[in-house]
Structures are given as C-alpha cells and as structure tokens.
Design an enzyme around this catalytic site. Structure first.
Site, PDB file in Angstrom:
ATOM      1  N   ARG A 266       7.534   7.612   1.341  1.00  0.00           N
ATOM      2  CA  ARG A 266       8.645   6.652   1.352  1.00  0.00           C
ATOM      3  C   ARG A 266       9.922   7.284   1.593  1.00  0.00           C
ATOM      4  NH1 ARG A 266       4.502   4.287   1.132  1.00  0.00           N
ATOM      5  NH2 ARG A 266       4.186   2.255   0.060  1.00  0.00           N
TER       6      ARG A 266
ATOM      7  N   GLU B 256      12.265   2.416  -5.169  1.00  0.00           N
ATOM      8  CA  GLU B 256      11.816   2.384  -3.695  1.00  0.00           C
ATOM      9  C   GLU B 256      12.933   1.588  -2.960  1.00  0.00           C
ATOM     10  OE1 GLU B 256       9.461   1.313  -0.437  1.00  0.00           O
ATOM     11  OE2 GLU B 256       7.990   0.909  -2.160  1.00  0.00           O
TER      12      GLU B 256
ATOM     13  N   SER C  32       6.967  -3.001  -3.518  1.00  0.00           N
ATOM     14  CA  SER C  32       7.215  -2.173  -4.790  1.00  0.00           C
ATOM     15  C   SER C  32       8.490  -1.833  -5.043  1.00  0.00           C
ATOM     16  CB  SER C  32       6.445  -0.756  -4.510  1.00  0.00           C
ATOM     17  OG  SER C  32       4.909  -1.013  -4.243  1.00  0.00           O
TER      18      SER C  32
HETATM   19  N1  EPU Z   1      -1.903  -0.445 -11.535  1.00  0.00           N
HETATM   20  C1  EPU Z   1      -1.704  -1.250 -12.957  1.00  0.00           C
HETATM   21  N2  EPU Z   1      -1.315  -2.144 -13.130  1.00  0.00           N
HETATM   22  C2  EPU Z   1      -0.324  -2.705 -12.233  1.00  0.00           C
HETATM   23  C3  EPU Z   1      -0.407  -2.194 -10.709  1.00  0.00           C
HETATM   24  C4  EPU Z   1      -1.138  -1.160 -10.514  1.00  0.00           C
HETATM   25  O1  EPU Z   1      -2.772  -0.778 -13.704  1.00  0.00           O
HETATM   26  O2  EPU Z   1       0.270  -3.545 -12.581  1.00  0.00           O
HETATM   27  C5  EPU Z   1      -2.906   0.546 -11.247  1.00  0.00           C
HETATM   28  C6  EPU Z   1      -3.945  -0.245 -10.341  1.00  0.00           C
HETATM   29  O3  EPU Z   1      -4.893  -0.619 -10.898  1.00  0.00           O
HETATM   30  C7  EPU Z   1      -4.429   1.227  -9.527  1.00  0.00           C
HETATM   31  C8  EPU Z   1      -3.021   2.030  -9.478  1.00  0.00           C
HETATM   32  O4  EPU Z   1      -2.044   1.538 -10.362  1.00  0.00           O
HETATM   33  O5  EPU Z   1      -5.091   2.071 -10.222  1.00  0.00           O
HETATM   34  C9  EPU Z   1      -2.169   1.829  -8.017  1.00  0.00           C
HETATM   35  O6  EPU Z   1      -2.194   0.439  -7.820  1.00  0.00           O
HETATM   36  P1  EPU Z   1      -2.338  -0.207  -6.282  1.00  0.00           P
HETATM   37  O7  EPU Z   1      -3.645   0.365  -5.630  1.00  0.00           O
HETATM   38  O8  EPU Z   1      -1.981  -1.478  -6.376  1.00  0.00           O
HETATM   39  O9  EPU Z   1      -0.963   0.417  -5.840  1.00  0.00           O
HETATM   40  P2  EPU Z   1       0.233   1.052  -5.934  1.00  0.00           P
HETATM   41  O10 EPU Z   1       0.141   2.432  -6.220  1.00  0.00           O
HETATM   42  O11 EPU Z   1       0.888   0.205  -7.105  1.00  0.00           O
HETATM   43  C10 EPU Z   1       1.044   1.689  -3.593  1.00  0.00           C
HETATM   44  C11 EPU Z   1       2.181   1.114  -2.613  1.00  0.00           C
HETATM   45  C12 EPU Z   1       1.979  -0.207  -2.045  1.00  0.00           C
HETATM   46  C13 EPU Z   1       0.766  -0.270  -1.220  1.00  0.00           C
HETATM   47  C14 EPU Z   1      -0.462   0.162  -2.100  1.00  0.00           C
HETATM   48  C15 EPU Z   1      -1.657   0.282  -1.568  1.00  0.00           C
HETATM   49  C16 EPU Z   1       4.076   2.664  -3.330  1.00  0.00           C
HETATM   50  C17 EPU Z   1       5.538   2.488  -4.202  1.00  0.00           C
HETATM   51  N3  EPU Z   1       3.553   1.456  -3.472  1.00  0.00           N
HETATM   52  O12 EPU Z   1       1.204   0.600  -4.722  1.00  0.00           O
HETATM   53  O13 EPU Z   1       3.150  -0.307  -1.158  1.00  0.00           O
HETATM   54  O14 EPU Z   1       0.507  -1.390  -0.780  1.00  0.00           O
HETATM   55  O15 EPU Z   1      -0.264   1.398  -2.838  1.00  0.00           O
HETATM   56  O16 EPU Z   1      -1.889   1.453  -0.803  1.00  0.00           O
HETATM   57  O17 EPU Z   1       3.611   3.643  -2.996  1.00  0.00           O
HETATM   58  C18 EPU Z   1       5.374  -1.191  -0.946  1.00  0.00           C
HETATM   59  O18 EPU Z   1       5.676  -0.054  -0.803  1.00  0.00           O
HETATM   60  O19 EPU Z   1       6.301  -1.936  -1.081  1.00  0.00           O
HETATM   61  C19 EPU Z   1       3.867  -1.343  -1.161  1.00  0.00           C
HETATM   62  C20 EPU Z   1       3.530  -2.703  -1.634  1.00  0.00           C
END
Ligand code: EPU
Length: 337
Positions: free
Chosen positions: A165, A333, A237
């Site tokens: 990012r 972010e 995010s």
């Molecule tokens: N999780 C929770 N609770 C929550 C959210 C997440 O327990 O409320 C856990 C999920 O269960 C999972 C882990 O955290 O085990 C990761 O969650 P998720 O796969 O939803 O992805 P993220 O890490 O929260 C990142 C990116 C997203 C992207 C997703 C999928 C960043 C800052 N965000 O989110 O990007 O869509 O992975 O690859 O890296 C964005 O940048 O705006 C964005 C939406």
C-alpha cells in the site's frame, strides 16, 4: 477545456461522502490542458491536492487550496505479442470498469483486483492489492507531468518503489507529479492466483476456473464483507495491516494465538488489523455519525452526516485501544487532509 470552480463541494468526490468545500477545484481533460495551466500557475506557494476517485481520502475539514482532478480517459492496447498485451489507461478511467474490460477480453492479471473503488491514476499511488495480488505485479510503467518542470516524465515500475500500500508517490514524490496514464502488462495465458481460501471455496460452485468466474467470485466476497460506498460512505480499509518484526509477533501470538498472521519474510510478519479492532470490541460500534462496519472492522463508515473530524476521532480511539491491548501501532491507509 479546463474548468475552474470556486468554493466547490467535494461531497461527490469522496467515497466517504463527507461534506467539505475546496476554495478552488479544477478538472483537466488532457495533458495539454494541464501543461497550459501550470505554465500560467506554477503552483509554487499554493496549497494543492491531486484528487483521483476520492476512494482513499478523508477530508478532515474544508480544503484551503486548489484541488486538481485529472479527468483523462482512454484505454488502448499499445503493444501485443503472443503472451501478453501492454494496455495504456487514462488516469480517470474507473478502475473496476477497466478490470471488466480486461476480463471480457480474457486478459489476465487484475481479475483479483475486481470491485475496488477508485480510478486508474490512483492505483499505483497506493499500490492497491487484494486476494494475493498487488497492482505493482502488472504495472509496467506510467506517465506523469512534473509539477516543478511542467514536463512529461515516464516512470518505470522500479522507479515507483512499490511496497505494501505504498509507493514513491506517497513518500518523497508526494504531490510532485500528476499521473496521466498507467501501462499494465496483462497476460493472454493467465496463471490464476487462488491462494486466498475463500476464492477456492466459492469457485467450487463453478464448472471451471476462468477470469470471468474469478471476477464474479471476488465481487461476491467483497459485497458480502465490504459496504458499498454508494449506499454507505467509506474508503475501504481505513488502516493498513501492521507489519511487525517476527520476534515481536512471536511474543504476541503466544498470548493471542488466534490473531491471523502472514509471514512476509524471515524477519517480518503481517498481522490482521481487522481482527485486533474486532477483539477490542469496535466492530459495529457507532460514535455520533461515524462508525465501524458491522462485517469488517477495518472499514470505518459515515452513517449519514459524519464530519471528517468525527471519523478521525473514532480512528484515534481505535488506535489507542489496539496499542493498549496488543502494543501495535496502527497506521492509516486512508489519506486524511
Ligand atoms: N478479520 C476479523 N475481523 C474483522 C476483519 C477481519 O477477524 O472485522 C480477520 C479475518 O477473519 C481474516 C483476517 O482478519 O482472518 C483478514 O481479513 P480479510 O481477509 O477480510 O482482509 P483484511 O486483511 O482485513 C485486506 C486488504 C483489503 C483486501 C483484503 C482481501 C488491507 C489494509 N486491506 O483486508 O483491501 O480486500 O485484504 O485481500 O491490506 C482496501 O485496501 O481498501 C481493502 C479493502
């Protein structure tokens, strides 16, 4: 023709849907228009901000300066061989429409980045990423105009210093270049990236793995977790997933073994900020008109008429509680201005 607006509402230009005004707002349709403007107004000693689709920004208040909005369009194949195409896209092409354009023509490489709000010009700035793919894997180069010299400059991929990012355009070249076009190397013989478990699970409902089906699955997954900015204001995010040293992560994981984590290399581990925020009790919480999304705690939302400062206050409170409970400093972010 470039149009200069005075005292202009930015509500339509930020997916958070925050009401804020800019002293001046100018849109450019062509490179010539940008260069003619800069010739007369060199922008030294003037506060300005280059705004794309507004999907990663939070206006903390009215903007005292000029907002520059490049409105450059166009998608064309500029090079083609047996294996790939090089596609040049204008900065103001809608990102998801571009992904759809590529998938429809069976060009692979960006299907996992389906349904991300924003425009092409912003894609390299924050090196968008999702479901195991980052934009830097397909960006070959980009064209920009230097605000200082008013000349066109080409940046090769390695000049952009891409990182999680992050890019040179968020660091030392922040506000120094107006990106006009981005060139994507897309594959005619795509290798699918299915490392994300939920994609594999969903794909079992399809008879074959194809770019079109991957795109469909990703849209489905995103729609199930992430709020649609057209319905509820948000900027995806709000925080980055923190990257910490392995030694620190090991101690933390001994205490909180359920915290999702991803090994980046021998010395660094990425932790799931959304999980930590949820564990701190923030998921679904409302504070005034600002809130934490009920299905994805990493996303802050505008519940109606939130002011930018309200969202920022909520973000600070979340940061404090994550720091207190896990000793981890969350970084935004979203770009707050
Ligand atoms: N999780 C929770 N609770 C929550 C959210 C997440 O327990 O409320 C856990 C999920 O269960 C999972 C882990 O955290 O085990 C990761 O969650 P998720 O796969 O939803 O992805 P993220 O890490 O929260 C990142 C990116 C997203 C992207 C997703 C999928 C960043 C800052 N965000 O989110 O990007 O869509 O992975 O690859 O890296 C964005 O940048 O705006 C964005 C939406």
């Amino acid at each position: 023709m470039a149009i200069l607006h005075e005292n202009y509402s930015l509500k339509k230009y930020n997916t958070f849907g925050i009401e804020a005004k800019a002293n001046y707002f100018i849109e450019f349709d062509t490179i010539d228009e940008i260069q003619s403007f800069l010739k007369v107004h060199p922008l030294n000693n003037i506060t300005f901000h280059i705004l794309g689709g507004g999907s990663n920004i939070l206006f903390a208040g009215d903007y005292e300066g000029i907002i520059i909005h490049p409105n450059i369009k166009g998608i064309e194949i500029v090079e083609e061989n047996e294996d790939s195409v090089l596609v040049k896209a204008g900065a103001n092409e809608d990102w998801d429409e571009f992904v759809d354009w590529a998938v429809t023509r069976e060009y692979g490489g960006i299907e996992n980045l389906s349904h991300i709000p924003g425009v092409v010009g912003a894609v390299p700035v924050q090196n968008i990423g999702a479901y195991g793919v980052e934009a830097c894997q397909v960006i070959e180069k980009l064209d920009a105009i230097s605000i200082e010299s008013n000349k066109q400059v080409e940046f090769e991929n390695f000049h952009c210093e891409f990182d999680y990012r992050n890019s040179v355009f968020k660091k030392e070249y922040k506000n120094l270049f107006i990106i006009t076009h981005v060139y994507f190397r897309l594959s005619k013989k795509p290798e699918f990236n299915l490392e994300y478990g939920a994609i594999q699970t969903e794909l079992k409902n399809y008879s074959e793995v194809s770019l079109k089906n991957i795109r469909e699955v990703i849209i489905k997954i995103r729609e199930s977790k992430l709020p649609d900015p057209k319905v509820i204001g948000n900027a995806g995010s709000f925080f980055k997933n923190p990257i910490v040293e392995t030694r620190f992560a090991e101690k933390l994981l001994a205490k909180f073994p359920d915290c999702p984590n991803y090994e980046l290399d021998n010395t660094n581990i990425k932790l799931a900020a959304g999980w930590m925020i949820e564990q701190c009790g923030w998921k679904g919480k409302q504070v005034g008109q600002a809130g934490v999304h009920k299905d994805q705690a990493l996303v802050l939302v505008n519940l109606g008429n939130a002011k930018g400062v309200e969202v920022l206050q909520l973000a600070n409170d979340i940061k404090k509680s994550v720091l207190f409970k896990y000793g981890v400093k969350l970084e935004m972010e979203v770009n707050a201005i």
